[in-house]
Design a protein around this motif. Structure first.
Motif, PDB file in Angstrom:
ATOM      1  N   GLY A  13       0.937  -0.731  -0.275  1.00  0.00           N
ATOM      2  CA  GLY A  13       0.130   0.201  -0.058  1.00  0.00           C
ATOM      3  C   GLY A  13       0.489   1.583   0.323  1.00  0.00           C
ATOM      4  N   ARG A  14       1.848   1.033  -0.422  1.00  0.00           N
ATOM      5  CA  ARG A  14       3.258   2.493   0.182  1.00  0.00           C
ATOM      6  C   ARG A  14       3.137   2.786  -1.242  1.00  0.00           C
ATOM      7  N   VAL A  15       3.072   4.004  -1.339  1.00  0.00           N
ATOM      8  CA  VAL A  15       2.743   5.006  -2.949  1.00  0.00           C
ATOM      9  C   VAL A  15       4.476   4.755  -3.255  1.00  0.00           C
ATOM     10  N   LEU A  16       4.057   5.063  -4.684  1.00  0.00           N
ATOM     11  CA  LEU A  16       5.244   4.739  -5.401  1.00  0.00           C
ATOM     12  C   LEU A  16       5.817   5.374  -6.789  1.00  0.00           C
ATOM     13  N   GLY A  17       4.333   6.168  -6.609  1.00  0.00           N
ATOM     14  CA  GLY A  17       4.261   7.135  -7.733  1.00  0.00           C
ATOM     15  C   GLY A  17       3.386   7.832  -7.911  1.00  0.00           C
ATOM     16  N   THR A  18       3.071   9.424  -8.234  1.00  0.00           N
ATOM     17  CA  THR A  18       1.645   9.457  -9.473  1.00  0.00           C
ATOM     18  C   THR A  18       2.404  10.373 -11.278  1.00  0.00           C
ATOM     19  N   LYS A  19       0.590   9.785 -11.633  1.00  0.00           N
ATOM     20  CA  LYS A  19       1.051  10.782 -13.077  1.00  0.00           C
ATOM     21  C   LYS A  19      -0.474  11.110 -13.125  1.00  0.00           C
ATOM     22  N   VAL A  20      -0.774  12.164 -13.999  1.00  0.00           N
ATOM     23  CA  VAL A  20      -1.937  12.688 -14.498  1.00  0.00           C
ATOM     24  C   VAL A  20      -2.705  12.634 -15.949  1.00  0.00           C
ATOM     25  N   SER A  21      -3.499  12.169 -16.325  1.00  0.00           N
ATOM     26  CA  SER A  21      -3.483  11.835 -17.443  1.00  0.00           C
ATOM     27  C   SER A  21      -4.740  12.750 -18.267  1.00  0.00           C
ATOM     28  N   VAL A  22      -4.841  13.187 -18.682  1.00  0.00           N
ATOM     29  CA  VAL A  22      -5.744  14.319 -19.824  1.00  0.00           C
ATOM     30  C   VAL A  22      -5.835  13.807 -20.591  1.00  0.00           C
ATOM     31  N   ALA A  23      -7.421  14.012 -20.842  1.00  0.00           N
ATOM     32  CA  ALA A  23      -8.442  13.909 -22.445  1.00  0.00           C
ATOM     33  C   ALA A  23      -7.754  14.621 -23.069  1.00  0.00           C
TER      34      ALA A  23
END
Length: 255
Positions: free
Chosen positions: A242-252
């Protein structure tokens, strides 16, 4: 003295016209229902074509998606065997982005899920020369057995669209493939940039969904009906603890 006058032309035509048949309410109802069905079918087919065109455009600006040949099946090894076959056929054609493929590694399924208009499925494969290739079926294959060549669109390499105000990028890594699409039936799919990710949380106003990440391809994907009208989503990748590895934003994509 009297003079006979010929009847006016409209009166003659009216007299010669056959009497209209009586109105048949049952026939009218059936005919109207048929017309509406055909109209809806035409509308849905056109909408599906628009959806596929937009997804292909967003997946890759200039990606050479193709359908080669008209054979109805490639037997033996299941969907991945069919995907391998069509990609290799594509690479053998002159002047395609698949030229110089080398040895194609076994394709992996990124995501397969139901949408309002059928099954969406996406595979990716790399090659010994560093090519990144892919195959997609967007509501054409029913998800059972093996897809046929005519039920797949595919290609290798090229330039991909990654978002507004960002120049197209050359496709050099599987993690670049995928995206978030918000036309009449929103969906998301892709490949985790973090190999140890086991799940991805997708969040936006009105959207909070956690999807599994496949162990083989590191792929994920799902239809997101709750995301109609949402311009972008944030993806948070988590490991088995459950540890956060990273994030990204996906745009339509726009348009």
């Amino acid at each position: 003295m009297t003079t006979d006058h010929a009847p006016a032309a409209p009166a003659v035509l009216t007299a010669l016209a056959p009497a209209p048949p009586p109105l048949d309410p049952a026939w009218s109802e059936v005919t109207l229902a048929r017309i509406l069905r055909e109209d809806r079918a035409t509308h849905h087919a056109a909408a599906a074509r628009r959806r596929r065109a937009r997804r292909r455009t967003a997946i890759g600006v200039g990606l050479a998606f193709s359908v080669i040949g008209t054979t109805t099946a490639v037997a033996l090894g299941g969907p991945t065997e069919v995907v391998s076959s069509v990609i290799e056929d594509f690479a053998r054609q002159p002047n395609t982005t698949g030229n110089g493929l080398g040895k194609l590694h076994e394709p992996a399924l990124v995501a397969q899920f139901d949408t309002d208009h059928g099954v969406f499925a996406f595979w990716v494969a790399t090659s010994s020369t560093g090519k990144v290739c892919y195959a997609m079926s967007d509501g054409v294959w029913d998800g059972t057995g093996m897809p046929t060549k005519k039920e797949l669109e595919y290609g290798c390499g090229g330039m991909i669209w990654v978002g507004d105000d960002v120049p197209p990028q050359e496709l050099t890594s599987p993690e670049q493939i995928g995206g978030y699409f918000t036309d009449s039936e929103p969906l998301i799919y892709g490949i985790s940039p973090w190999p140890t990710a086991t799940q991805v949380r997708i969040q936006a106003p009105g959207v909070d969904r956690t999807l599994p990440v496949r162990a083989d391809s590191h792929g994920y994907g799902a239809a997101l009906p709750e995301a109609v009208g949402v311009p972008q989503v944030t993806l948070t990748f988590l490991d088995a603890e459950g540890r956060v590895l990273g994030t990204k934003v996906s745009v339509a994509p726009v348009g």
